[in-house]
Design a protein around this motif. Structure first.
Motif, PDB file in Angstrom:
ATOM      1  N   ASP A  36       0.805  -0.988   0.079  1.00  0.00           N
ATOM      2  CA  ASP A  36      -0.030   0.205  -0.011  1.00  0.00           C
ATOM      3  C   ASP A  36       0.905   1.253   0.032  1.00  0.00           C
ATOM      4  OD1 ASP A  36      -2.147   1.539   0.299  1.00  0.00           O
ATOM      5  OD2 ASP A  36      -2.025   1.506   2.338  1.00  0.00           O
ATOM      6  N   ASN A  37       1.851   1.282   0.838  1.00  0.00           N
ATOM      7  CA  ASN A  37       3.046   2.245   0.923  1.00  0.00           C
ATOM      8  C   ASN A  37       3.622   2.438  -0.330  1.00  0.00           C
ATOM      9  OD1 ASN A  37       2.080   3.044   3.565  1.00  0.00           O
ATOM     10  ND2 ASN A  37       3.952   2.185   4.519  1.00  0.00           N
ATOM     11  N   GLY A  49       0.057   2.781   9.728  1.00  0.00           N
ATOM     12  CA  GLY A  49       0.487   1.504   8.720  1.00  0.00           C
ATOM     13  C   GLY A  49       1.534   0.747   9.140  1.00  0.00           C
TER      14      GLY A  49
HETATM   15 MG   LIG Z   1       0.874   3.411   4.936  1.00  0.00          MG
END
Ligand SMILES: [Mg+2]
Ligand SMILES: Nc1ncnc2c1ncn2[C@@H]1O[C@H](COP(=O)(O)OP(=O)(O)OP(=O)(O)O)[C@@H](O)[C@H]1O
Lengths: 581, 216
Positions: free
Chosen positions: A485-486, A548
């Motif tokens: 996701d990052n 996250g």
């Molecule tokens: Mg993230």
């Protein structure tokens, strides 16, 4: 000052005694030899006088009032034979004959001479006198015979020369005896003083701090006993010192193992005690450990507090921030006795972590309320608008879609927080056999639409993971999903993401590499912190909250995976290392 | 038993060390204020400069008093002479820090031209230079003081680097000239602070070894 040695004392005293003895004997022997010599001489002279008296000389009768020529001749002859001076004196003391003096009329009256006086009284007399005529000591012996007194005299040549001889011999033998006995004295005193010297030597070495030496040979007298007691004393002291050292070590270890910094500073401004944490917190190098506090501690607020407390003697509690960013709670406890303050005990409590947590909490609440409030406000706005346009179906659907997106966003945030909480608190994630390749594929497919939006190309080669691993599906998904996701969020339009594996003995490394904006070096080890975002404004755009990677960290910890990141201008790589054995 | 002279010297030492601690704080706080656009901190720095000035005068007076009345010799004399010079250097450092803090005030809450990375690094080096100087002083360790001399080069290099970087910025967009000049000024100030720290190190060597190395 040099101390006098026993040995030297013994030698000195015995030399005194020796010299005294030699002189005493010298005097004693000379005196007695002289006396006995004199006695013999006197007796001999008395015998001679008797002999003269009894011989048939003209004088023998002693009745004649006037000395005859024949008498004179008799005396002269005898004087020749005996080799002695003969003097005849009448009762009035007048000299009537003298063998050595021709003109007797010139001679003094002899009445008051000691030997003559004695002879007149008791029939015999003697005396020793220095004769001016001859320049020598003379022994005179006189005897009363009728109306006359006969006196003979003898010079004391012989006796003096024999005395000198004796004196000389005595002095020589005295000196010899002196030398020999001084040698003996030195020898014996050495023998006596050697063990003393050893004992002294030992005591000095011991007091200089070498506790290993002992006296080896005991002498067989009192000194030996002393030596033995000294050794015993040394043993006891070493025992005591050791136990003290042990105590001190224990205390030091205890103080050092205390997590808070502790120091004791006396009123002379000297640091007496300082533990390892104190040094660590204040960045004090070990070799400058002891000293005046203001030369050791490099922090002006702390030094000001110390000075103040030393002067006032008041206890206190402060909070300071050091230059290296550490926040400390300082507790000051004055130590005093009846005579006043003796020093202060300083305790430093590192509250940086706590402060950070406080900040995070405040941040969290700020963030949460913001993150929670904004979507709710937006949602409310949408719903209100929808109320107005209920008739317009297309419009309503559009608005509804946006409202739902906001609810989703809200949902994610709440879920993230809850997740993090759960990961932190519980350890009850059971392990199951799952195929990690599948997990990765799932994550990719979930994120695919997002990636397509900005034309990202995701390539993957994860054959190594296509088997069963013992792990937890939820945790594994969290780790991989968040990292991928990052990689999408912090990428640039048209960028690439590459997911690949490498296997070595018992380790599989899953690398997720992107061509994104990269992470500055100084942020690289902070990105796993909660709410940490490199560039706050950009992350807000992506809807990130900075949770996250904290979720990733916790999940990985539970799975016993290790995660690290590398970054340069070409992009960022995250490495997930999974043990296979 | 400490002599009268030793007692006075110890008091003087404590003042000089206080001044040193304060100047380290000055460096840290001024740069920190610039980095975080923290005008409050900057104002505090500017304010406390007068305290530094006061201390400087006090230390100067003390030194002269000791020189005149106690006529110290050998190492004591060198100590007082070293303090006299160190004192000026520390005060100059504080002045330079004040000018950095004033730059923060001028920006008035606006962030600096670019995120500051090298300037805080210079500040850290300067602070550790000072720390080392005074540790060397306490321990009479001239080798340690000499290490400081090399550290000044690092600051100089960073300064040149910042120059180059800012020049490239200016050529790209001339409207940022004032911001860039501000940073150049700050960087120059840091470089001068490094020089003062170096001077102090030389004074420390003089105090310990009795030799002057300032023109080698
Ligand atoms: Mg993230
Ligand atoms: N691949 C990456 N490339 C560049 N920066 C990254 C990358 N991964 C993480 N970061 C940086 O690390 C920070 C923390 O990441 P993290 O995933 O914890 O938070 P987030 O992405 O901002 O929010 P969240 O994931 O909770 O929605 C990000 O804000 C970002 O600045």
């Amino acid at each position: 000052m040099k101390t006098k040695k026993v040995r030297n004392k013994i030698i000195l005293y015995s030399s005194f005694i020796l010299i005294f003895m030699v002189f005493f004997f010298l005097w004693f022997i000379t005196a007695s030899v002289y006396q006995s010599h004199l006695g013999i001489l006197e007796k001999e002279m008395v015998l001679k006088l008797n002999l003269m008296e009894h011989s048939n000389g003209p004088f023998a009768s002693g009745k004649k009032a006037v000395l005859q020529e024949a008498d004179r001749k008799f005396f002269t002859d005898i004087s020749h034979v005996l080799g002695q001076r003969i003097t005849v004196v009448d009762r009035k003391g007048k000299v009537v004959y003298d063998s050595d003096v021709r003109d007797i009329s010139s001679m003094d009256n002899h009445r008051d001479r000691e030997e003559i006086m004695n002879a007149m009284e008791s029939g015999r007399g003697r005396s020793i006198r220095y004769s001016d005529t001859l320049g020598i000591d003379m022994l005179y012996v006189a005897k009363l015979s009728g109306d006359y007194i006969i006196r003979i005299a003898k010079p004391l040549y012989d006796i003096n020369s024999s005395l000198t001889d004796i004196r000389y011999k005595i002095i020589i033998s005295g000196i010899m005896a002196g030398i020999i006995s001084i040698i003996l004295v030195i020898y014996f005193s050495n023998k006596i003083s050697r063990p003393i010297g050893e004992a002294i030597n030992f005591a000095q070495i011991f007091s200089n701090g070498d506790f290993s030496k002992r006296i080896m040979n005991y002498s067989d007298d009192d000194i030996g006993t002393l030596q033995k007691s000294l050794n015993k004393l040394a043993d006891t002291i070493v025992g005591k010192i050791n136990s003290l050292l042990l105590e001190q070590k224990k205390l030091e270890l205890t103080i050092d193992s205390i997590h808070d910094g502790i120091a004791l500073i006396d009123t002379g401004r000297w640091i007496q005690i300082m533990n390892a944490s104190f040094r660590r917190i204040l960045d004090i190098d070990t070799d400058s450990a002891r000293g005046v506090y203001f030369q050791v501690i490099r922090s002006s607020p702390l030094n000001a507090i110390i000075e103040l407390s030393l002067e006032s003697g008041q206890p206190g509690c402060r909070e300071i921030t050091l230059l290296n960013g550490t926040s400390c709670e300082i507790l000051i406890i004055p130590i005093s006795d009846y005579s006043g303050i003796q020093g202060i005990l300083l305790s430093l409590h590192d509250i940086t972590e706590r402060k950070k947590i406080d900040e995070i909490k405040a941040d969290l609440i700020g963030n949460m309320s913001h993150e929670l409030k904004t979507p709710v406000a937006i949602l409310k706005g949408y719903l209100e608008t929808m109320g107005q346009y209920l008739g317009d179906r297309k419009m309503s659907m559009d608005i509804l879609g946006k409202a739902i997106a906001n609810v989703d966003r809200q949902n994610t945030l709440i879920n993230d927080i809850l997740k993090l909480n759960r990961l932190e608190k519980s350890h009850d994630f059971y392990m199951e056999k799952i195929n990690l390749a599948e997990v990765v594929e799932t994550c990719i497919s979930l994120l695919k639409p997002k990636a397509d939006n900005i034309n990202l190309e995701i390539t993957s080669d994860i054959r190594d993971l296509d088997r069963l691993f013992s792990c937890n599906r939820f945790l594994a998904e969290e780790v991989i999903f968040n990292i991928v996701d990052n990689a999408i969020n912090y990428n640039t339009r048209g960028g690439k993401i590459n997911i690949r594996t490498a296997e070595s003995d018992s380790l599989i490394t899953l690398e997720i590499r992107d061509t994104g904006i990269g992470i500055p070096r100084e942020s690289l080890d902070r990105i796993f912190e909660r709410f940490y975002r490199v560039d706050k404004s950009r992350s807000r755009d992506t809807g990130g909250t900075g949770l996250g990677l904290s979720i990733v960290k916790h999940a990985a910890e539970l799975l016993k995976w290790t995660i690290d990141a590398q970054s340069d201008i070409n992009g960022t790589s995250f490495f997930i290392r999974i043990k296979t054995a | 038993m400490a002599t009268h002279l030793e007692m006075e010297l110890s008091q003087l030492t404590s003042k000089v060390y206080r001044m040193a601690d304060m100047s380290m704080e000055f460096i840290h706080n001024s740069v920190e204020s610039l980095k975080n656009s923290d005008t409050k901190l900057a104002a505090r720095v500017v304010e406390s400069d007068s305290e530094m000035d006061r201390l400087e005068v006090e230390i100067d007076d003390d030194c002269i008093k000791i020189l005149v009345t106690k006529q110290p010799a050998a190492i004591h004399l060198r100590m007082v002479l070293a303090f006299l010079k160190i004192n000026t250097d520390l005060e100059r450092i504080a002045d330079l820090c004040t000018s950095i803090a004033k730059e923060t005030l001028r920006l008035d809450g606006k962030p600096a031209l670019k995120p500051l990375i090298d300037i805080p690094r210079m500040a850290d080096i300067a602070i550790s230079m000072l720390k080392k100087c005074f540790r060397a002083f306490s321990e009479k360790n001239s080798a340690l003081a000499k290490e400081v001399l090399a550290m000044d080069k690092q600051i100089d290099e960073l300064n040149i680097q910042i120059y180059r970087e800012l020049f490239s910025y200016i050529t790209e967009s001339p409207h940022i000239i004032s911001g860039a000049l501000g940073l150049i000024m700050v960087s120059k100030a840091m470089e001068r602070i490094g020089d003062h720290a170096k001077n102090i190190a030389e004074r420390v060597v003089y105090y310990i070894d009795g030799i002057n190395i300032s023109h080698e």
